[in-house]
Design a protein around this motif. Structure first.
Motif, short mmCIF file in Angstrom:
data_model
loop_
_atom_site.label_atom_id
_atom_site.label_comp_id
_atom_site.label_asym_id
_atom_site.label_seq_id
_atom_site.Cartn_x
_atom_site.Cartn_y
_atom_site.Cartn_z
N SER A 181 4.06 3.34 -1.22
CA SER A 181 5.18 2.88 -0.39
C SER A 181 4.66 1.91 0.68
O SER A 181 3.49 1.95 1.07
CB SER A 181 5.83 4.07 0.31
N ALA A 182 5.56 1.05 1.15
CA ALA A 182 5.19 0.12 2.21
C ALA A 182 4.75 0.88 3.46
O ALA A 182 3.83 0.48 4.17
CB ALA A 182 6.37 -0.80 2.53
N HIS A 183 5.40 2.03 3.70
CA HIS A 183 5.06 2.83 4.89
C HIS A 183 3.60 3.30 4.84
O HIS A 183 2.87 3.18 5.83
CB HIS A 183 6.02 4.02 4.99
N TRP A 184 3.18 3.80 3.72
CA TRP A 184 1.78 4.25 3.62
C TRP A 184 0.81 3.07 3.61
O TRP A 184 -0.24 3.13 4.25
CB TRP A 184 1.60 5.14 2.37
N LEU A 185 1.17 2.03 2.88
CA LEU A 185 0.28 0.85 2.84
C LEU A 185 0.03 0.32 4.25
O LEU A 185 -1.08 -0.07 4.59
CB LEU A 185 0.92 -0.25 1.99
N SER A 186 1.09 0.33 5.08
CA SER A 186 0.96 -0.24 6.42
C SER A 186 0.03 0.60 7.29
O SER A 186 -0.44 0.13 8.32
CB SER A 186 2.34 -0.34 7.08
N GLN A 187 -0.22 1.83 6.91
CA GLN A 187 -1.09 2.69 7.71
C GLN A 187 -2.54 2.70 7.26
O GLN A 187 -3.36 3.39 7.85
CB GLN A 187 -0.55 4.12 7.68
#
Lengths: 270, 270
Positions: A232-238
């Motif tokens: 997910s974009a959320h995990w990638l961003s972290q």
């Protein structure tokens, strides 16, 4: 010593734990409601019992009694002895390995138990049970310390995951990461470098990341995304770093279980 | 331009190529007799056609027409447009990706075409279609040149193998090794070092073998054995070297597709 009971009625209530093993949605609710899981095959049943899971019952064709005699002897659980045709009628498939056991589902590890690890795999929404099983087997076999699974990732104690893992799910510490949104922050606070496996232009290659880890002695949490769409974009961003396996022949990517194996191998502690 | 034909009778003879896709033994004989194979999903169908395989027909739900419009436009093959319930009745399963194609099965490579390779995987009796698909995808993705398959290994053009390979079976050169008994001798005569993946006391580790290959610039044929029992004694006896992936946590081995990926990565040409 386990009690042997011959059963010849496929509707016998005592066989309830074993009904329709191929019906994934039925099994999901039945196994959660009853707090059980199913192990299949002599080797896998043996590993479950030796790892400390408590049998509720066994369902065996007669020719499998000898192979499991020592396990049955040490157990209090009933042993339902049936012929293979009946086993097939109850379970909905031909039980090649002729032996099934129903065991009590217990939570053996929580996320907190895994935070001292040096190497963790973190599966986001990997939905295929054979992928989860193969990944956990590789994580264990390649010497990593454990795995975390996002809330929607497939159940490691589902029959096919257990089978593909050859019982590695019984010995490898793994836990649910209950907090999908904030869970990675927890890992960062514990000193993990967070590496996301993904195909992106700003990614580094696996061997560059391996060299960096060796140089800096970092704890590593490796994020793997769902089949098809990936993380997910959320995990990638972290993630602290995005890592890729260099690909050839116009192929985009590996199967997620193959990618996990390659990454666990290259990023192992040496 | 392909011809669109709406069909609402599940017994329509024109749907014969698509019957009972989950019945492995039926499909084996039907596909061999008719000289066809089935591709599933827009991306995989596209890759088959772009790789030069000739469509016999397409079976699509209406909502998939647009996504494949360019492919259908360039084809002469009939397009059977059906609703998803009918597709499920004919094929015996819910076609998630809504699109199927039947294509002409042709032999594109023979063993002789692969003998100039530097890196070949040779699968003995790997019987699981998803394992064969995942292995061929890894072989291609990790830059190896091709694969040979023993006579009893699973068919790379079986629907599930194609799907797991994400179409890599269309671009990677692969061929049957028709002569199980003498075929490895052929490889040796062509200068291949023959390495068998197996768990044996006299095995070397993967990184030792990699270092040896780098030092000696050898062509390599890597033998992989069947799920469970591994390589036959006959093939093991013909290997120049036995190689293992070092294992931890009391785990014996990896899933064969995971092991293949790790080996193809570590032994790639650098």
């Amino acid at each position: 010593m386990a009690h042997m009971i011959s059963i010849d009625d496929p509707h016998d209530e005592r066989l309830h734990d074993y009904v329709d093993l191929r019906d994934v949605s039925l099994r999901r609710s039945l196994e959660a409601d009853e707090g059980l899981f199913i192990a299949e095959g002599e080797k896998v049943i043996r590993r479950a019992v030796e790892a400390g899971y408590r049998p509720r019952s066994f369902l065996l064709a007669e020719r499998w009694l000898n192979g499991l005699a020592d396990i049955l002897q040490r157990s209090e659980a009933p042993v339902y002895v049936v012929d293979e045709a009946l086993a097939e009628r109850v379970t909905g498939f031909h039980v090649h390995r002729g032996a099934l056991a129903s065991l009590e589902r217990v939570t053996r590890w929580r996320m907190d138990d895994l935070l001292d690890a040096q190497r963790l795999v973190v599966c986001e929404d990997i939905v295929d049970h054979t992928n989860v099983g193969a990944i956990l087997r590789s994580v264990a076999g390649l010497g990593w310390d454990g795995a975390l699974l996002a809330p929607r990732a497939a159940d490691p104690l589902y029959r096919r995951a257990i089978k593909t893992s050859m019982g590695a799910v019984f010995s490898l510490p793994w836990a649910r990461l209950d907090d999908w949104r904030g869970g990675l922050q927890r890992l960062r606070e514990q000193g993990f470098m967070i590496a996301a496996m993904a195909l992106r232009d700003d990614s580094v290659t696996l061997d560059d990341l391996a060299a960096d880890l060796v140089a800096r002695h970092r704890k590593l949490a490796l994020l793997l995304g769902t089949e098809g769409d990936g993380l997910s974009a959320h995990w990638l961003s972290q993630a602290d770093v995005v890592v890729r396996i260099p690909m050839g022949h116009g192929i985009d990517s590996l199967n997620v279980a193959a990618a996990a194996a390659v990454a666990c191998y290259e990023l192992r502690i040496r």
